[in-house]
Enzyme design. Structure first.
Site, PDB file in Angstrom:
ATOM      1  N   ILE A   1       0.742  -1.565  -0.343  1.00  0.00           N
ATOM      2  CA  ILE A   1       0.339   0.005  -0.252  1.00  0.00           C
ATOM      3  C   ILE A   1       0.796   1.233  -0.008  1.00  0.00           C
ATOM      4  CG2 ILE A   1      -0.341   0.500   2.731  1.00  0.00           C
ATOM      5  CD1 ILE A   1      -3.621   0.507   1.818  1.00  0.00           C
TER       6      ILE A   1
ATOM      7  N   ASP B   1       0.720  -0.739   9.662  1.00  0.00           N
ATOM      8  CA  ASP B   1       1.269   1.194   9.850  1.00  0.00           C
ATOM      9  C   ASP B   1       2.660   1.422  10.249  1.00  0.00           C
ATOM     10  OD1 ASP B   1       0.969   3.294  11.915  1.00  0.00           O
ATOM     11  OD2 ASP B   1       0.115   2.069  13.325  1.00  0.00           O
TER      12      ASP B   1
HETATM   13  N1  AR6 Z   1       0.345  -2.987   2.564  1.00  0.00           N
HETATM   14  C1  AR6 Z   1      -0.530  -3.389   1.888  1.00  0.00           C
HETATM   15  N2  AR6 Z   1      -1.055  -4.496   3.179  1.00  0.00           N
HETATM   16  C2  AR6 Z   1       0.373  -4.801   4.380  1.00  0.00           C
HETATM   17  C3  AR6 Z   1       1.165  -4.652   4.213  1.00  0.00           C
HETATM   18  C4  AR6 Z   1       1.385  -3.674   3.362  1.00  0.00           C
HETATM   19  N3  AR6 Z   1       2.311  -2.943   3.465  1.00  0.00           N
HETATM   20  N4  AR6 Z   1       1.427  -4.825   5.193  1.00  0.00           N
HETATM   21  C5  AR6 Z   1       0.799  -5.247   6.125  1.00  0.00           C
HETATM   22  N5  AR6 Z   1      -0.139  -5.794   5.116  1.00  0.00           N
HETATM   23  P1  AR6 Z   1      -1.417  -5.592  10.180  1.00  0.00           P
HETATM   24  P2  AR6 Z   1      -4.493  -5.013  11.763  1.00  0.00           P
HETATM   25  C6  AR6 Z   1      -1.168  -6.223   5.615  1.00  0.00           C
HETATM   26  O1  AR6 Z   1      -1.284  -6.504  11.371  1.00  0.00           O
HETATM   27  O2  AR6 Z   1      -4.141  -6.210  11.997  1.00  0.00           O
HETATM   28  C7  AR6 Z   1      -0.024  -3.327  13.737  1.00  0.00           C
HETATM   29  O3  AR6 Z   1       0.651  -3.302  14.692  1.00  0.00           O
HETATM   30  C8  AR6 Z   1      -1.213  -7.667   6.043  1.00  0.00           C
HETATM   31  O4  AR6 Z   1      -0.767  -8.736   5.642  1.00  0.00           O
HETATM   32  O5  AR6 Z   1      -0.521  -4.561   9.351  1.00  0.00           O
HETATM   33  O6  AR6 Z   1      -5.321  -4.131  11.559  1.00  0.00           O
HETATM   34  C9  AR6 Z   1      -1.004  -1.892  14.443  1.00  0.00           C
HETATM   35  O7  AR6 Z   1      -0.277  -0.426  15.268  1.00  0.00           O
HETATM   36  C10 AR6 Z   1      -2.392  -8.143   6.569  1.00  0.00           C
HETATM   37  O8  AR6 Z   1      -3.039  -8.521   5.421  1.00  0.00           O
HETATM   38  O9  AR6 Z   1      -2.801  -4.627  10.588  1.00  0.00           O
HETATM   39  C11 AR6 Z   1      -1.773  -2.189  15.045  1.00  0.00           C
HETATM   40  O10 AR6 Z   1      -1.812  -2.131  16.671  1.00  0.00           O
HETATM   41  C12 AR6 Z   1      -3.191  -6.486   6.526  1.00  0.00           C
HETATM   42  O11 AR6 Z   1      -2.154  -5.681   6.114  1.00  0.00           O
HETATM   43  C13 AR6 Z   1      -1.719  -3.711  15.143  1.00  0.00           C
HETATM   44  O12 AR6 Z   1      -1.241  -4.089  13.788  1.00  0.00           O
HETATM   45  C14 AR6 Z   1      -3.183  -5.712   8.260  1.00  0.00           C
HETATM   46  O13 AR6 Z   1      -2.033  -6.446   9.369  1.00  0.00           O
HETATM   47  C15 AR6 Z   1      -2.632  -4.165  13.509  1.00  0.00           C
HETATM   48  O14 AR6 Z   1      -3.846  -4.349  13.397  1.00  0.00           O
END
Ligand code: AR6
Length: 183
Positions: free
Chosen positions: A18, A41
């Protein structure tokens, strides 16, 4: 009828990162602190640079002193990213005993409302809550796609950027089962 209630945004799905998207706004799956974390994030703050964190701190010092509540959304600059804005939203942690689907839907609805306030024409979402917060991807895909397809919006394109094939397949199947055309 207002302009915003008449249009249907183009819906697209792709596998990718993203932080690389050339859209007006990208949505961040943040946590209430708004001060960064892992997953998407972490990638957004790392690649977007310190300006994003500065604006997050300003939000904490003003409107969101106690943190951004789950389901809500707030915008900052996108710093060095190709997008103009980052819309931070806080997904619910998945629970098998407590149905938090409406909070996950709120993340999508409220992010689109913020996008509209900003005047963003294209918005990219990650699969909110499906990483650290453990929401099952097939269910998250249905909630995400159903919500954005039902929300009236003047945004022209809504793009879901899925990080792996498993997530992309889940979103494709969800679009198919909801009968949503993809652009
Ligand atoms: N681009 C697109 N998708 C991504 C990327 C990227 N660069 N990196 C990861 N994903 P998560 P949550 C996907 O854990 O479950 C953080 O520590 C990943 O594979 O990022 O909402 C925050 O600070 C997954 O499918 O978010 C919060 O504490 C999706 O993004 C917590 O994690 C969401 O995974 C939020 O958890």
């Amino acid at each position: 009828m207002s302009e915003s209630s008449g249009a249907t945004p183009r819906l697209t799905l792709l596998r990718g990162d993203i932080t690389e998207q050339q859209v007006d706004a990208i949505v961040n799956a943040a946590n209430s602190s708004l001060l960064g974390g892992g997953g998407v994030d972490g990638a957004i703050h790392r690649r977007g640079g310190p300006e994003i964190l500065e604006e997050c701190r300003a939000l904490r010092a003003s409107k969101y002193g106690r943190g951004l509540p789950t389901g809500r959304a707030a915008a900052t600059t996108a710093g060095r990213l190709p997008a103009r804005w980052v819309i931070h939203t806080v997904g619910p942690v998945f629970s098998s005993s407590d149905d938090r689907s409406e909070l996950l839907a709120d993340c999508h609805r409220n992010s689109l409302l913020v996008a509209e306030e900003l005047g963003a024409r294209s918005v990219a979402f990650p699969a909110i809550s499906t990483g650290v917060y453990r929401w099952p991807i097939d269910d998250a895909a249905i909630i995400a796609l159903r919500t954005v397809s039902q929300a009236p919006s003047s945004v022209a394109e809504i793009r879901f950027v899925l990080f792996d094939d498993r997530a992309l397949t889940a979103f494709r199947q969800a679009a198919d089962s909801l009968g949503l055309p993809l652009g």
